[in-house]
Design a protein around this motif. Structure first.
Motif, PDB file in Angstrom:
ATOM      1  N   LEU A 481       0.849  -1.188   0.000  1.00  0.00           N
ATOM      2  CA  LEU A 481       0.000   0.000   0.000  1.00  0.00           C
ATOM      3  C   LEU A 481       0.884   1.236   0.000  1.00  0.00           C
ATOM      4  N   VAL A 482       0.758   2.059  -1.034  1.00  0.00           N
ATOM      5  CA  VAL A 482       1.467   3.329  -1.111  1.00  0.00           C
ATOM      6  C   VAL A 482       0.436   4.441  -0.967  1.00  0.00           C
ATOM      7  N   THR A 483       0.610   5.287   0.038  1.00  0.00           N
ATOM      8  CA  THR A 483      -0.344   6.377   0.252  1.00  0.00           C
ATOM      9  C   THR A 483      -0.202   7.409  -0.862  1.00  0.00           C
ATOM     10  N   LEU A 484      -1.315   7.693  -1.525  1.00  0.00           N
ATOM     11  CA  LEU A 484      -1.290   8.750  -2.535  1.00  0.00           C
ATOM     12  C   LEU A 484      -1.605  10.100  -1.884  1.00  0.00           C
ATOM     13  N   VAL A 485      -2.718  10.153  -1.153  1.00  0.00           N
ATOM     14  CA  VAL A 485      -3.092  11.402  -0.480  1.00  0.00           C
ATOM     15  C   VAL A 485      -3.913  11.064   0.766  1.00  0.00           C
ATOM     16  N   GLU A 486      -4.027  12.041   1.634  1.00  0.00           N
ATOM     17  CA  GLU A 486      -5.079  12.041   2.657  1.00  0.00           C
ATOM     18  C   GLU A 486      -6.079  13.109   2.230  1.00  0.00           C
ATOM     19  N   ARG A 487      -7.361  12.840   2.478  1.00  0.00           N
ATOM     20  CA  ARG A 487      -8.379  13.763   1.977  1.00  0.00           C
ATOM     21  C   ARG A 487      -9.554  13.845   2.940  1.00  0.00           C
TER      22      ARG A 487
END
Length: 637
Positions: A481-487
């Protein structure tokens, strides 16, 4: 003319419709003479023969000296020979005519020059380093056959052969007539019920691409007499008349009646989806094609009927598109009554190609923009199942497909930013994203149909995002799992929040209508978790069963007033001028199987995702945070 609702006259198969249409002896376009310099792209009307040879004299092929080959016999490194300048050896440059009596050239590199002589250390054969008369073109030989589309190199050959003018087929003139009371010209702000008229631009571009000359008519309103006049005037001055809209079964669909009054309707209604309401007819010996107003329906109809017609009028065979054997990613059903054209995205995942269906709506022109190809589901076939092998007719080059990253899963606005940046950083590389929800994305990884999946699934029991679901559904597949963004997720409401919506509880009010995301979407799971916390039943929410597939689609429904609120991200709300009530901050990850992490295209994508430019662009959106962008949130074993 009295308005009445019409029924289709036919549900003719594509094959029968083509046969009926081409039974007519449509006349090939006449010839016209044009300058060769302006003829590229045109089609020769007859064979073209050279007037002169090229070269038309014996020419030196090298810089050096022209000689009589017999004068060089016996020359060797151990026995060099000297030739008198301007008597036995004549200085020449490449392209110069050979002096009389000379039949060879010695390269400048192979001679030693003296004041009045040159020394050679090897003999030359007759015609060595010489371009003899007619080496390229011999006068009277055929340069091009009839029915050949001229390229730049062809024009060059014609000019070299002494041809300055060439007879080519006239480009078939296609008059494009857009119709409809609701249409406004581009640049005019559309009011309620109005539509920007862009189909004629699309159709004209296709006509040009297929070798025709488009003639765009002004918009004709839904008036029988006005349409009758427009078609009557266009037919004698066109090779084809193309009428857009008015071909269906509506009360103001006059195209079939107009064609019938002026000439003959050959077919009304073809067994194809989208595109069924097609009219094929003839007016004053001119073929007339009536196509639906929906852009995808119309383009499909033009591909089937106008394209082969234009090629035939030019005396050309219709070129076949390249095909690619692919695996269809998910099940679709199709009516038995028609052949269906499904737009698909295609990517290579591992050793196979995967075709993912796009929106099937006949009015969704962006499905044509995004499509890599077309899959045809034959008439009498109920559909396609996930994993079935299909032939994709490619709209893009195969090497483009090989440089595509396939992302199937949850929708997020930052995927578009990531894809745009990938294409700009690495030209030719693209990101193909299909929005089927987080759960659908994980299932796609399970079937090995995607390089990665966008996921944001909240696990109610643990409060964790994504990891429990990967362990549950992909127990034997190592996934990172690679975090793209927090939103920020929240309720989108109309500007000024006229209903005074403040929290989830307000969704149960009788005066509040809701628009939901599809089953399996992370946003829907978040909503369900919040409803469970509050003890709220889904049945208590008006619109809970109404589904959209993206945040922007939810925002559009709220902005249009068809729903009072929907759950989505802040950036989607802002983009359509909505107010936003934050409810939760969540992590949006990219789930990437170990095998995909070694893929060159995915490596490039992650490099771009971790770039300063991507983070700065995302930070400019409302409700996004990039503090953890690019970090590994989980690494399965």
């Amino acid at each position: 003319m009295k308005e009445k609702r019409r029924r289709y006259l036919h549900n003719t198969s594509i094959e029968d419709a083509l046969n009926l249409f081409f039974q007519k002896s449509w006349q090939e376009a006449a010839g016209e003479t044009v300058e060769v310099t302006a003829a590229v792209g045109r089609v020769t009307a007859q064979a073209v023969f050279a007037k002169i040879s090229s070269p038309h004299y014996h020419a030196a092929a090298m810089d050096g000296v022209a000689v009589r080959s017999q004068d060089t016999v016996g020359a060797a490194e151990t026995a060099p020979k000297r030739l008198r300048l301007n008597e036995q050896a004549f200085p020449v440059d490449t392209g110069n005519a050979l002096p009389a009596g000379c039949d060879a050239v010695i390269m400048a590199e192979d001679i030693t020059e003296f004041a009045e002589e040159v020394e050679i250390t090897a003999s030359v054969a007759p015609w060595q380093h010489v371009r003899p008369i007619g080496e390229d073109i011999v006068a009277t030989e055929m340069l091009l056959p009839a029915g050949h589309r001229l390229r730049g190199v062809d024009a060059g050959a014609l000019l070299a052969g002494g041809i300055t003018q060439v007879e080519v087929r006239k480009q078939p003139k296609v008059t494009v007539i857009p119709t409809g009371n609701e249409l406004v010209t581009p640049g005019t702000p559309p009011g309620p019920g109005q539509i920007i008229e862009y189909n004629s631009t699309v159709f004209s571009a296709l006509v040009s691409e297929w070798g025709g000359e488009p003639l765009r008519h002004d918009i004709v309103r839904d008036n029988f007499d006005q349409l009758l006049e427009a078609v009557a005037n266009a037919a004698p001055n066109s090779d084809v008349v193309l009428i857009n809209a008015g071909s269906s079964a509506g009360r103001r669909d006059y195209t079939a009646d107009v064609v019938a009054q002026l000439g003959e309707v050959l077919v009304h209604g073809v067994a194809v989806r989208p595109g069924k309401p097609v009219i094929l007819g003839v007016v004053e010996k001119t073929p007339v094609i009536g196509v639906p107003g929906y852009p995808v329906s119309a383009v499909v109809a033009l591909e089937i009927f106008l394209k082969p017609l234009l090629y035939r009028l030019q005396g050309l065979a219709e070129p076949a598109r390249p095909t690619l054997r692919s695996v269809f990613s998910r099940q679709v059903t199709s009516p038995l009554s028609a052949e269906e054209w499904v737009r698909v995205k295609v990517g290579r995942v591992g050793e196979r190609y995967v075709a993912t269906p796009l929106s099937r709506g006949s009015g969704v022109i962006t499905s044509l923009v995004r499509a890599d190809g077309i899959v045809r589901i034959p008439q009498q076939k109920e559909g396609l199942v996930a994993g079935e092998e299909v032939d994709v007719e490619l709209l893009r080059a195969p090497d483009h497909i090989d440089r595509t990253v396939v992302c199937i899963g949850s929708h997020d606005l930052t995927l578009d930013i990531l894809g745009d940046l990938l294409s700009r950083t690495y030209p030719g590389h693209t990101l193909s994203s299909a929005h089927v929800g987080s759960t659908g994305g994980i299932m796609a990884l399970r079937r090995k149909e995607a390089h990665l999946a966008g996921v944001h699934l909240l696990h109610e029991e643990t409060g964790q995002y994504n990891i429990p679901f990967l362990k549950q559904f992909l127990p034997d597949v190592p996934v990172t799992l690679v975090t793209l963004v927090e939103r920020e997720q929240g309720l989108m409401v109309q500007a000024g929040n006229p209903k005074g919506i403040a929290d989830i509880e307000d969704l149960t009010r009788p005066d509040v209508s809701f628009v939901n995301r599809q089953r399996g979407a992370g946003t829907r799971l978040l909503l369900d978790a919040r409803l469970k916390e509050k003890g709220i039943s889904a049945e208590a929410i008006s619109g809970y069963d109404r589904e959209e597939y993206t945040h922007l689609s939810v925002a559009a429904a709220v902005a249009a007033g068809s729903a009072d609120t929907g759950l989505g991200v802040a950036a989607a709300a802002k983009s359509l001028g909505l107010d936003f009530i934050p409810l939760a901050k969540e992590r949006y990850d990219l789930a990437i199987p170990q095998a995909s992490l070694q893929d060159e295209n995915v490596i490039k994508l992650l490099e771009v995702a971790r770039s300063t430019e991507f983070k700065q662009t995302v930070d400019g959106l409302d409700g996004y945070h990039t503090d953890k962008t690019g970090e590994i949130a989980y690494q399965g074993e």
